[in-house]
Design an enzyme around this catalytic site. Structure first.
Site, PDB file in Angstrom:
ATOM      1  N   LYS A 185      70.053  64.272   4.169  1.00 23.93           N
ATOM      2  CA  LYS A 185      69.332  64.970   3.100  1.00 23.93           C
ATOM      3  C   LYS A 185      70.157  66.114   2.496  1.00 23.93           C
ATOM      4  O   LYS A 185      71.189  66.507   3.028  1.00 23.93           O
ATOM      5  CB  LYS A 185      68.001  65.496   3.641  1.00 23.93           C
ATOM      6  CG  LYS A 185      67.056  64.355   4.055  1.00 23.93           C
ATOM      7  CD  LYS A 185      66.712  63.459   2.887  1.00 23.93           C
ATOM      8  CE  LYS A 185      65.567  62.518   3.131  1.00 23.93           C
ATOM      9  NZ  LYS A 185      65.901  61.262   3.825  1.00 23.93           N
TER      10      LYS A 185
HETATM   11  C1  PLP Z   1      60.535  59.399   0.959  1.00 21.53           C
HETATM   12  C2  PLP Z   1      60.652  59.774   2.417  1.00 21.53           C
HETATM   13  N1  PLP Z   1      59.561  60.226   3.053  1.00 21.53           N
HETATM   14  C3  PLP Z   1      59.605  60.586   4.342  1.00 21.53           C
HETATM   15  C4  PLP Z   1      60.770  60.511   5.069  1.00 21.53           C
HETATM   16  C5  PLP Z   1      60.779  60.898   6.507  1.00 21.53           C
HETATM   17  O1  PLP Z   1      61.657  61.964   6.721  1.00 21.53           O
HETATM   18  P1  PLP Z   1      62.188  62.330   8.189  1.00 21.53           P
HETATM   19  O2  PLP Z   1      63.306  61.406   8.503  1.00 21.53           O
HETATM   20  O3  PLP Z   1      62.622  63.766   8.071  1.00 21.53           O
HETATM   21  O4  PLP Z   1      61.044  62.173   9.122  1.00 21.53           O
HETATM   22  C6  PLP Z   1      61.929  60.061   4.445  1.00 21.53           C
HETATM   23  C7  PLP Z   1      63.190  59.981   5.222  1.00 21.53           C
HETATM   24  O5  PLP Z   1      64.171  59.488   4.871  1.00 21.53           O
HETATM   25  C8  PLP Z   1      61.880  59.686   3.087  1.00 21.53           C
HETATM   26  O6  PLP Z   1      62.983  59.262   2.454  1.00 21.53           O
END
Ligand code: PLP
Length: 395
Positions: A185
């Site tokens: 990210k």
């Molecule tokens: C659109 C979206 N929502 C939620 C998430 C979940 O994030 P995390 O990996 O921090 O749990 C991601 C992760 O890539 C994502 O791209």
């Protein structure tokens, strides 16, 4: 090509400051949730110009806590997009709610407000839009719908740390804004997430739910103010952020604009280089918005490019470039087909894009030379397959 020449998709740019902060954190004796998490929350809130921010273990956790704090439970419907990561949908399911998909706008790839409105029923309790790739959703339309029908609004801002819509930051329109600091990210803590809340009460509930539902922060329990008893006031989760993670985040956040500029440069180079190729490049950002440039996606249409998307992925990888797919549409996955009876054809725009899309490397860590290698690999793959398809057409 040696493995060290391979361009890893989404490689984070980690610098000296965060490495030294992690070491100081380790040496301080306080590696769990503590003062560095509090500092990261305060600095993130200041960056977003809001008052309430809670750091958690991931954006997945942020979504789960937000859905629960929004009061979603069995029998409640939440409308979301079919072009997203599974975590968005799973958060609704884990709270006992029913996810309802509304197809995307094929140009912006964001949830289409008209499709949202078509799917509202007496059971609808919330809308959960995703600012896809860093491009803001149509928040005027979505907030108007939420107000008109009395719905909660939870923004999935996993791609949207820097995103703005009509001068206002993504994550500040809804009741909850959920961010990701996963390794790929724009700001990373390895794993991590943040929730912005509109009210002080929601913030307190989120913090309590993130730590088992206990009435006192664990780090205060063992602090120098003397032992404090805690009481479990709700059945919560365990998804607090650690100081070790926040040590990374504090310095990553200070470089968010600088890294964003670098990604924008890469984005513009890709746009210029691919303009004449038989692929679809990202739409221009809308007026009065800020795109976070999190994902650079191209669409590979076999008819136009002479190669299938999956063959393209394989060939570009063979040439040493790490690529991603964001995302196969949600109804492509067997678990959702079995549980909700969804079929990809029911959401044709998300289906097509999910079957054609390729994400290219866009990390601020990329050198100019590496960006040139990505451009060459994409061009060579398409030229080679274009020649093949011309031959096929002549026969
Ligand atoms: C659109 C979206 N929502 C939620 C998430 C979940 O994030 P995390 O990996 O921090 O749990 C991601 C992760 O890539 C994502 O791209």
């Amino acid at each position: 090509m040696s493995s060290s020449d391979f361009i890893v998709f989404g490689a984070p740019k980690i610098e000296r400051e965060e490495i030294e902060e992690v070491v100081r954190c380790l040496e301080s004796g306080w590696i769990g949730t503590g003062p560095r998490v509090a500092q990261f929350e305060a600095e993130f809130a200041a960056y977003k110009q809001v008052r309430h921010a809670a750091a958690v273990g991931s954006c997945t956790a942020a979504l789960q806590l937000s859905v629960r704090a929004a009061g979603i439970g069995p029998g409640d419907e939440v409308i979301t997009t079919p072009l997203t990561f599974c975590a968005t949908v799973n958060a609704i399911v884990h709270a006992g709610g029913t996810p309802v998909l509304a197809d995307i706008d094929p140009v912006t790839m964001n949830i289409d407000p008209a499709e949202v409105e078509n799917r509202i029923t007496s059971k609808t309790k919330a809308i959960l839009p995703v600012h896809f790739a860093g491009r803001p959703c149509d928040m005027d339309a979505l907030t108007a719908i939420a107000d008109r029908y009395g719905l909660k609004l939870i923004e999935d801002c996993a791609h949207a740390i820097e995103t703005k819509y009509h001068g206002r930051a993504a994550g500040t329109f809804g009741d909850f804004g959920c961010f990701s600091f996963y390794a790929t990210k724009n700001v990373t803590t390895g794993e991590g997430g943040m929730i912005l809340t509109r009210s002080e009460d929601d913030l307190a509930r989120i913090k309590m739910l993130a730590l088992h539902g206990m009435s006192k922060d664990a780090w205060k329990r063992f602090g120098d103010e003397g032992y404090k008893h805690y009481y479990v006031v709700e059945t919560g989760y365990k998804c607090n952020m650690m100081d070790l993670q926040a040590a990374l985040g504090i310095h990553q956040l200070r470089r968010v604009e600088q890294n964003g500029k670098r990604r924008e440069e890469i984005w513009n180079r890709y746009n210029a280089a691919f303009a004449e190729l038989p692929v679809t490049t990202p739409a221009e950002p809308e007026a009065e918005t800020r795109h976070a440039h999190h994902l650079y996606t191209i669409l590979i249409d076999e008819e136009r490019g002479g190669i299938t998307r999956d063959d393209f992925l394989e060939e570009v990888t063979r040439r040493g470039i790490g690529v991603g797919v964001h995302y196969l549409s949600i109804p492509e996955h067997p678990a959702y087909q079995a549980e909700f009876g969804w079929r990809p054809e029911g959401y044709p725009h998300a289906m097509r894009i999910g079957r054609q899309t390729v994400s290219l490397p866009l990390s601020a860590k990329l050198t100019d030379e590496e960006v040139s290698r990505v451009i060459e690999a994409v061009g060579a793959t398409l030229t080679k397959s274009g020649q093949r398809s011309e031959v096929r057409n002549l026969r």
